[in-house]
Design a protein around this motif. Structure first.
Motif, PDB file in Angstrom:
ATOM      1  N   ALA A  52       0.821  -1.164  -0.138  1.00 31.93           N
ATOM      2  CA  ALA A  52       0.070  -0.166   0.042  1.00 31.93           C
ATOM      3  C   ALA A  52       0.910   1.393   0.177  1.00 31.93           C
ATOM      4  CB  ALA A  52      -0.774   0.036   1.456  1.00 31.93           C
ATOM      5  N   GLU A  53       1.803   1.243   0.738  1.00 29.07           N
ATOM      6  CA  GLU A  53       2.760   2.201   0.873  1.00 29.07           C
ATOM      7  C   GLU A  53       3.434   2.528  -0.511  1.00 29.07           C
ATOM      8  OE1 GLU A  53       2.975   4.801   3.129  1.00 29.07           O
ATOM      9  OE2 GLU A  53       1.369   3.887   4.266  1.00 29.07           O
ATOM     10  N   LEU A  54       4.111   1.639  -0.870  1.00 25.10           N
ATOM     11  CA  LEU A  54       4.665   1.510  -2.393  1.00 25.10           C
ATOM     12  C   LEU A  54       3.668   2.239  -3.325  1.00 25.10           C
ATOM     13  CD1 LEU A  54       6.761  -1.857  -2.205  1.00 25.10           C
ATOM     14  CD2 LEU A  54       7.725   0.427  -2.081  1.00 25.10           C
ATOM     15  N   ASP A  55       2.715   1.616  -3.191  1.00 25.29           N
ATOM     16  CA  ASP A  55       1.681   2.217  -4.309  1.00 25.29           C
ATOM     17  C   ASP A  55       1.315   3.639  -4.205  1.00 25.29           C
ATOM     18  OD1 ASP A  55       1.169  -0.253  -5.302  1.00 25.29           O
ATOM     19  OD2 ASP A  55      -0.742  -0.586  -4.276  1.00 25.29           O
ATOM     20  N   ARG A  56       1.451   4.230  -3.075  1.00 30.93           N
ATOM     21  CA  ARG A  56       0.954   5.665  -2.727  1.00 30.93           C
ATOM     22  C   ARG A  56       2.321   6.578  -3.118  1.00 30.93           C
ATOM     23  NH1 ARG A  56      -0.793   3.240   2.600  1.00 30.93           N
ATOM     24  NH2 ARG A  56      -3.253   3.661   2.531  1.00 30.93           N
ATOM     25  N   ILE A  57       3.348   5.985  -3.268  1.00 34.40           N
ATOM     26  CA  ILE A  57       4.461   6.950  -3.515  1.00 34.40           C
ATOM     27  C   ILE A  57       4.879   6.625  -5.143  1.00 34.40           C
ATOM     28  CG2 ILE A  57       5.532   7.022  -1.525  1.00 34.40           C
ATOM     29  CD1 ILE A  57       7.645   5.058  -2.400  1.00 34.40           C
ATOM     30  N   ALA A 117       7.564  -0.213   5.750  1.00 32.48           N
ATOM     31  CA  ALA A 117       6.262   0.446   5.387  1.00 32.48           C
ATOM     32  C   ALA A 117       5.919   1.717   6.270  1.00 32.48           C
ATOM     33  CB  ALA A 117       4.986  -0.670   5.590  1.00 32.48           C
ATOM     34  N   ALA A 118       6.284   1.760   7.424  1.00 33.02           N
ATOM     35  CA  ALA A 118       6.122   2.700   8.425  1.00 33.02           C
ATOM     36  C   ALA A 118       7.034   3.822   7.981  1.00 33.02           C
ATOM     37  CB  ALA A 118       6.042   2.011   9.931  1.00 33.02           C
ATOM     38  N   HIS A 119       8.395   3.408   7.577  1.00 29.77           N
ATOM     39  CA  HIS A 119       9.169   4.446   7.245  1.00 29.77           C
ATOM     40  C   HIS A 119       8.728   5.256   6.013  1.00 29.77           C
ATOM     41  CE1 HIS A 119      13.290   5.941   6.679  1.00 29.77           C
ATOM     42  NE2 HIS A 119      13.221   6.019   5.482  1.00 29.77           N
ATOM     43  N   ILE A 120       8.226   4.242   5.021  1.00 33.41           N
ATOM     44  CA  ILE A 120       7.727   5.150   3.819  1.00 33.41           C
ATOM     45  C   ILE A 120       6.578   6.084   4.250  1.00 33.41           C
ATOM     46  CG2 ILE A 120       6.661   4.926   1.918  1.00 33.41           C
ATOM     47  CD1 ILE A 120       7.939   2.020   1.433  1.00 33.41           C
ATOM     48  N   GLU A 121       5.842   5.721   5.097  1.00 39.50           N
ATOM     49  CA  GLU A 121       4.653   6.336   5.530  1.00 39.50           C
ATOM     50  C   GLU A 121       5.071   7.785   6.106  1.00 39.50           C
ATOM     51  OE1 GLU A 121       0.295   6.089   8.072  1.00 39.50           O
ATOM     52  OE2 GLU A 121       1.973   4.677   8.547  1.00 39.50           O
ATOM     53  N   ALA A 127       7.334  14.766   3.577  1.00 44.43           N
ATOM     54  CA  ALA A 127       7.179  15.348   2.143  1.00 44.43           C
ATOM     55  C   ALA A 127       6.223  16.443   1.957  1.00 44.43           C
ATOM     56  CB  ALA A 127       7.352  14.495   1.001  1.00 44.43           C
ATOM     57  N   ARG A 128       5.021  16.294   2.680  1.00 46.89           N
ATOM     58  CA  ARG A 128       3.872  17.101   2.512  1.00 46.89           C
ATOM     59  C   ARG A 128       4.102  18.345   3.050  1.00 46.89           C
ATOM     60  NH1 ARG A 128       1.047  12.268   4.018  1.00 46.89           N
ATOM     61  NH2 ARG A 128       0.690  12.792   6.226  1.00 46.89           N
ATOM     62  N   TRP A 129       5.140  18.737   3.890  1.00 48.79           N
ATOM     63  CA  TRP A 129       5.356  19.946   4.154  1.00 48.79           C
ATOM     64  C   TRP A 129       5.965  20.951   3.227  1.00 48.79           C
ATOM     65  CZ3 TRP A 129       2.743  21.445   8.421  1.00 48.79           C
ATOM     66  CH2 TRP A 129       2.609  20.395   9.316  1.00 48.79           C
ATOM     67  N   GLY A 130       6.345  20.459   1.988  1.00 48.64           N
ATOM     68  CA  GLY A 130       6.896  21.078   1.086  1.00 48.64           C
ATOM     69  C   GLY A 130       8.372  21.629   0.958  1.00 48.64           C
ATOM     70  N   VAL A 131       8.946  21.397   2.169  1.00 54.12           N
ATOM     71  CA  VAL A 131      10.322  21.531   2.263  1.00 54.12           C
ATOM     72  C   VAL A 131      11.194  20.817   1.113  1.00 54.12           C
ATOM     73  CG1 VAL A 131      12.508  21.843   3.798  1.00 54.12           C
ATOM     74  CG2 VAL A 131       9.801  22.176   4.474  1.00 54.12           C
TER      75      VAL A 131
END
Length: 208
Positions: A52-57, A117-121, A127-131
């Motif tokens: 699931a995490e691999l799919d999300r990225i 998986a938790a590391h990817i999450e 990354a969502r913070w935009g920095v």
């Protein structure tokens, strides 16, 4: 990528291992029934989290490598005896860059898979913070190719096969990549080791 195998475990080159006596039981369980108590994850459940995490990225061509025997589809079998080495590594391509994440901190393979998986999450959340981008966050996890096994130095230095280059240009490419992959600039010691290995091979071949 050299020797990316689902079974047995292909640990990424240059990554340190956890001493067996320092491995611990993890808390990556899932709630069981009405009691709400945590129970241990199965390998299948851990793989589902990872996928699931691999799919999300948007990861491409994933290969999950462990010491658990695999099914016909290449995935580890559930219900097998825990191997002496419970480490797990997942290789995947992100934006044309082969990447590997590996974990052997925990004493069960399922928990090491769940930790990846938790590391990817967690990285997605940063990354969502935009920095920075996901690609920047994962740069230190490049899958290092083993030049001693016959991987050409051209690939490590970003030079196309058959592209005519002289030693001066190769040295310039090396300096450019060294700035990018140096640990002080967000890279890793393993990536720099690969570059140093590559430039040494190039010098041997191109010097008059």
């Amino acid at each position: 990528m050299q020797n990316e195998t689902s079974y047995p475990l292909h640990w990424p080159q240059g990554r340190p291992r956890t001493e067996p006596r320092r491995r611990r039981r993890a808390l990556f369980g899932t709630k069981a029934g009405e009691s709400g108590r945590l129970r241990e994850l199965t390998v299948g459940e851990a793989i589902a989290r990872l996928q699931a995490e691999l799919d999300r990225i948007g990861a491409k061509r994933p290969v999950l490598s462990t010491n658990i025997e695999v099914r016909l589809d290449g995935m580890p079998r559930s219900g097998r005896r825990e191997p002496d080495d419970p480490g797990a590594a997942v290789y995947f391509t992100l934006k044309e860059q082969r990447t590997v994440l590996a974990c052997d901190r925990w004493d069960r393979t399922a928990d090491n898979i769940a930790a990846i998986a938790a590391h990817i999450e967690a990285t997605r959340a940063i990354a969502r913070w935009g920095v920075g981008t996901l690609e920047q966050a994962f740069r230190g996890y490049r899958a290092i190719e083993d030049l001693s096994a016959g991987v050409p130095w051209r690939r490590a230095l970003g030079i196309r096969d058959g592209e005519p280059v002289g030693l001066a240009e190769v040295e310039a490419r090396f300096r450019e990549r060294a700035r990018e992959f140096h640990p002080d600039h967000g890279g890793s010691h393993a990536a720099m080791a690969e570059l140093n290995q590559a430039i040494a091979a190039a010098r041997r071949e191109l010097r008059p």
